[in-house]
Enzyme design. Structure first.
Site, PDB file in Angstrom:
ATOM      1  N   ASN A 229     -34.249 -42.192 -47.588  1.00 61.38           N
ATOM      2  CA  ASN A 229     -35.356 -41.970 -48.534  1.00 61.38           C
ATOM      3  C   ASN A 229     -36.455 -42.989 -48.291  1.00 61.38           C
ATOM      4  O   ASN A 229     -36.343 -43.830 -47.393  1.00 61.38           O
ATOM      5  CB  ASN A 229     -34.841 -42.014 -49.977  1.00 61.38           C
ATOM      6  CG  ASN A 229     -34.205 -43.343 -50.276  1.00 61.38           C
ATOM      7  OD1 ASN A 229     -34.875 -44.370 -50.304  1.00 61.38           O
ATOM      8  ND2 ASN A 229     -32.888 -43.352 -50.476  1.00 61.38           N
ATOM      9  N   ASP A 298     -27.379 -40.072 -53.083  1.00 56.77           N
ATOM     10  CA  ASP A 298     -26.373 -39.466 -53.965  1.00 56.77           C
ATOM     11  C   ASP A 298     -25.350 -38.664 -53.163  1.00 56.77           C
ATOM     12  O   ASP A 298     -24.238 -38.442 -53.620  1.00 56.77           O
ATOM     13  CB  ASP A 298     -27.057 -38.531 -54.972  1.00 56.77           C
ATOM     14  CG  ASP A 298     -27.830 -39.333 -56.025  1.00 56.77           C
ATOM     15  OD1 ASP A 298     -27.346 -40.429 -56.385  1.00 56.77           O
ATOM     16  OD2 ASP A 298     -28.900 -38.884 -56.463  1.00 56.77           O
ATOM     17  N   LYS A 308     -23.670 -35.791 -30.958  1.00 61.25           N
ATOM     18  CA  LYS A 308     -24.923 -35.166 -31.391  1.00 61.25           C
ATOM     19  C   LYS A 308     -24.692 -33.670 -31.661  1.00 61.25           C
ATOM     20  O   LYS A 308     -24.108 -32.970 -30.821  1.00 61.25           O
ATOM     21  CB  LYS A 308     -25.978 -35.351 -30.287  1.00 61.25           C
ATOM     22  CG  LYS A 308     -27.318 -34.841 -30.676  1.00 61.25           C
ATOM     23  CD  LYS A 308     -28.331 -35.096 -29.569  1.00 61.25           C
ATOM     24  CE  LYS A 308     -29.607 -34.341 -29.880  1.00 61.25           C
ATOM     25  NZ  LYS A 308     -30.502 -34.282 -28.741  1.00 61.25           N
ATOM     26  N   PHE A 345     -32.478 -49.036 -62.223  1.00 60.16           N
ATOM     27  CA  PHE A 345     -33.817 -48.477 -62.075  1.00 60.16           C
ATOM     28  C   PHE A 345     -33.630 -46.959 -61.996  1.00 60.16           C
ATOM     29  O   PHE A 345     -32.597 -46.494 -61.507  1.00 60.16           O
ATOM     30  CB  PHE A 345     -34.486 -48.967 -60.788  1.00 60.16           C
ATOM     31  CG  PHE A 345     -35.195 -50.281 -60.933  1.00 60.16           C
ATOM     32  CD1 PHE A 345     -34.486 -51.446 -61.159  1.00 60.16           C
ATOM     33  CD2 PHE A 345     -36.584 -50.351 -60.849  1.00 60.16           C
ATOM     34  CE1 PHE A 345     -35.137 -52.667 -61.287  1.00 60.16           C
ATOM     35  CE2 PHE A 345     -37.249 -51.559 -60.977  1.00 60.16           C
ATOM     36  CZ  PHE A 345     -36.526 -52.729 -61.198  1.00 60.16           C
TER      37      PHE A 345
HETATM   38  O1  PMT Z   1     -38.088 -50.017 -52.542  1.00 63.32           O
HETATM   39  P1  PMT Z   1     -39.498 -49.695 -53.028  1.00 63.32           P
HETATM   40  O2  PMT Z   1     -40.297 -48.953 -51.984  1.00 63.32           O
HETATM   41  O3  PMT Z   1     -40.197 -50.907 -53.557  1.00 63.32           O
HETATM   42  O4  PMT Z   1     -39.353 -48.671 -54.254  1.00 63.32           O
HETATM   43  C1  PMT Z   1     -38.758 -49.096 -55.435  1.00 63.32           C
HETATM   44  C2  PMT Z   1     -37.889 -47.991 -56.055  1.00 63.32           C
HETATM   45  C3  PMT Z   1     -38.780 -46.846 -56.488  1.00 63.32           C
HETATM   46  C4  PMT Z   1     -36.849 -47.503 -55.058  1.00 63.32           C
HETATM   47  C5  PMT Z   1     -37.155 -48.657 -57.265  1.00 63.32           C
HETATM   48  O5  PMT Z   1     -38.105 -49.177 -58.161  1.00 63.32           O
HETATM   49  C6  PMT Z   1     -36.292 -47.643 -57.996  1.00 63.32           C
HETATM   50  O6  PMT Z   1     -36.747 -46.930 -58.879  1.00 63.32           O
HETATM   51  N1  PMT Z   1     -34.975 -47.591 -57.631  1.00 63.32           N
HETATM   52  C7  PMT Z   1     -34.031 -46.604 -58.142  1.00 63.32           C
HETATM   53  C8  PMT Z   1     -34.176 -45.362 -57.292  1.00 63.32           C
HETATM   54  C9  PMT Z   1     -33.438 -44.159 -57.824  1.00 63.32           C
HETATM   55  O7  PMT Z   1     -33.876 -43.061 -57.652  1.00 63.32           O
HETATM   56  O8  PMT Z   1     -32.383 -44.399 -58.469  1.00 63.32           O
HETATM   57  P2  PMT Z   1     -31.444 -43.209 -59.101  1.00 63.32           P
HETATM   58  O9  PMT Z   1     -32.168 -42.576 -60.217  1.00 63.32           O
HETATM   59  O10 PMT Z   1     -30.924 -42.346 -58.004  1.00 63.32           O
HETATM   60  O11 PMT Z   1     -30.276 -44.094 -59.616  1.00 63.32           O
HETATM   61  C10 PMT Z   1     -30.274 -44.755 -60.874  1.00 63.32           C
HETATM   62  C11 PMT Z   1     -29.585 -46.093 -60.725  1.00 63.32           C
HETATM   63  O12 PMT Z   1     -28.283 -45.915 -60.172  1.00 63.32           O
HETATM   64  C12 PMT Z   1     -30.306 -47.041 -59.785  1.00 63.32           C
HETATM   65  O13 PMT Z   1     -30.193 -48.319 -60.351  1.00 63.32           O
HETATM   66  C13 PMT Z   1     -29.501 -46.934 -58.488  1.00 63.32           C
HETATM   67  O14 PMT Z   1     -29.569 -48.150 -57.735  1.00 63.32           O
HETATM   68  C14 PMT Z   1     -28.111 -46.667 -58.993  1.00 63.32           C
HETATM   69  N2  PMT Z   1     -27.286 -45.853 -58.087  1.00 63.32           N
HETATM   70  C15 PMT Z   1     -27.625 -44.562 -57.792  1.00 63.32           C
HETATM   71  C16 PMT Z   1     -26.802 -43.800 -56.989  1.00 63.32           C
HETATM   72  C17 PMT Z   1     -25.620 -44.394 -56.455  1.00 63.32           C
HETATM   73  N3  PMT Z   1     -24.818 -43.701 -55.661  1.00 63.32           N
HETATM   74  N4  PMT Z   1     -25.313 -45.665 -56.745  1.00 63.32           N
HETATM   75  C18 PMT Z   1     -26.118 -46.405 -57.552  1.00 63.32           C
HETATM   76  O15 PMT Z   1     -25.844 -47.585 -57.796  1.00 63.32           O
END
Ligand code: PMT
Length: 424
Positions: A229, A298, A308, A345
């Protein structure tokens, strides 16, 4: 060493916060003066919080106003640094106009002046601007020239504010040449609370061990292809830097990014969600605050091909994906979080607050930073961010568009306020 930092009105104003931090890290006491136009881009409150000092904007309408404040403030500083400096302030300095606090300070100042211009390429190239710069150079004013690149106005060319590190470096060089640096870190310097430069910056994360995940993960499909991503790691690295500056011991677990780690922090570099999960869980024991800033995939290929994948005449193929480990959910699943604060986040393109609140509940977070990635200049791979902090008690704090480092401090402020509740 005492630096008077002038901030003028342009999109690069948010970078002045990074300049301020850089100067403080080097042991400087910084007082900020903003022009009225600068306050359209950044709130004085931000600089007040960072500098621990009231910010001066107006000439006359402040409490405790002294009619000679422009002279005392100018005299107390070892350097007047203006970053970013617009074509307008450069013109005013060049022609001795004194119609606001900053231009008046410039005229009453006898110490070195360093200017970091930032403006549209045409304004920079305009003969009037170049002539004004020439006038100032002849008067001994020093410049950190702007860089070249993509500008907020959509044009490409010279005019971008120089990088904050370069501006800080140049300021320190000037002060060192003048023998101003006592070599003492700011915390060891005798400080006079009466001085305009009294620095009230605190180390409120001393004793905390903060773990931060940052950047993307990369999920291989075969030896040459992968799913990833747009996360650059900037937000996570800014969190790490801010936590370090506030006294925390920091563990940074990072996906592959193109960033220099903050000084003194050796990131643990991982590639996939599985590797990130293992790196986090094996180091969790001493962690008191966990901040999941990474954009963790995810899903990954249920079977990553060792060879490949060949086309073999097919018009379409189906790759089966399976769920990855949810790292933050695993951290949040400890009873009572083992006393640690867990912060997530959420980057959302629709139903921002509802989706972020859902993540807060389902992942058992103490606080979630909801990133509206549809907003221009917020979210992935940009220097700025805008978000809403949502706490477990349902309270919300709006964080308008600001530099990622600045936002990192606002998030830490809210974590610090939770600490009292968690340890109570
Ligand atoms: O890196 P940059 O370019 O500065 O951008 C910053 C950012 C946009 C990536 C950051 O600010 C941000 O929002 N990060 C979370 C990205 C996200 O989409 O998270 P999520 O909604 O998929 O997941 C929610 C939370 O679960 C997050 O804290 C994530 O780290 C955590 N997570 C998600 C999936 C997973 N398998 N394990 C996790 O720990």
């Amino acid at each position: 060493m005492k630096i008077l930092l002038g901030v003028t009105g342009c999109i690069g104003a948010y970078k002045a916060a990074e300049v301020l931090r850089g100067l403080q890290k080097a042991g400087a006491q910084v007082r900020v003066v903003m022009t009225r136009h600068a306050t359209e881009f950044m709130r004085p409150l931000t600089f007040e919080a960072l500098s621990g000092q009231p910010v001066i904007v107006e000439m006359f309408d402040r409490p405790n106003y002294s009619t000679i404040e422009h002279i005392t403030v100018a005299r107390e500083a070892d350097l007047l640094l203006v970053a970013p400096a617009t074509a307008n302030i450069i013109a005013k300095f060049a022609h001795g106009m004194a119609d606001d606090f900053l231009s008046t300070v410039y005229l009453s100042n006898t110490n070195p002046v360093l200017i970091a211009p930032a403006m549209n390429v045409e304004m920079w190239n305009h003969p009037t601007t170049q002539a004004n710069i020439e006038i100032l150079r002849k008067l001994g004013v020093m410049f950190v020239d702007p860089g070249e690149g993509y500008q907020a106005c959509g044009e490409v060319g010279v005019g971008r504010l120089a990088e904050p590190e370069e501006i800080v470096q140049r300021a320190l060089e000037i002060l060192q040449m003048r023998g101003e640096d006592s070599g003492l870190p700011v915390s060891e310097k005798p400080q006079d609370p009466e001085s305009a430069f009294y620095n009230a910056q605190s180390e409120d994360f001393l004793g905390e061990h903060v773990m931060i995940t940052a950047g993307p993960t990369v999920e291989d499909l075969d030896p040459v292809r992968f799913i990833t991503n747009r996360s650059s790691g900037k937000m996570g690295y800014a969190m790490a830097e801010a936590a370090r500056d506030r006294g925390a011991s920091v563990t940074l677990i990072s996906g592959p990014v193109r960033l220099q780690p903050p000084a003194g922090i050796e990131p643990v570099i991982v590639r996939s969600a599985k590797e990130m999960y293992e790196a986090v869980m094996s180091r969790l024991a001493d962690i008191t605050v966990f901040i999941g800033c990474a954009a963790v995939a995810d899903f990954r290929a249920a079977k990553s091909s060792p060879q490949k994948i060949k086309k073999q005449g097919r018009k379409a193929i189906t790759i089966e994906l399976e769920e990855t480990e949810d790292i933050i959910k695993a951290v949040g699943a400890y009873p009572n979080h083992n006393g640690r604060i867990v912060v997530g986040f959420a980057a959302e393109s629709q139903s921002l607050l509802e989706n972020a609140e859902k993540k807060l509940r389902e992942k058992r977070l103490d606080l979630v930073v909801a990133n509206d990635i549809t907003q221009i200049d917020a979210g992935f791979d940009v220097e700025t961010n805008a978000a809403t902090i949502i706490k477990r008690d349902g309270s919300r704090i709006e964080l308008p568009l600001q530099g990622k480092r600045e936002m990192a401090d606002r998030v830490l402020d809210e974590i610090a306020s939770l600490r009292w509740i968690v340890t109570k």
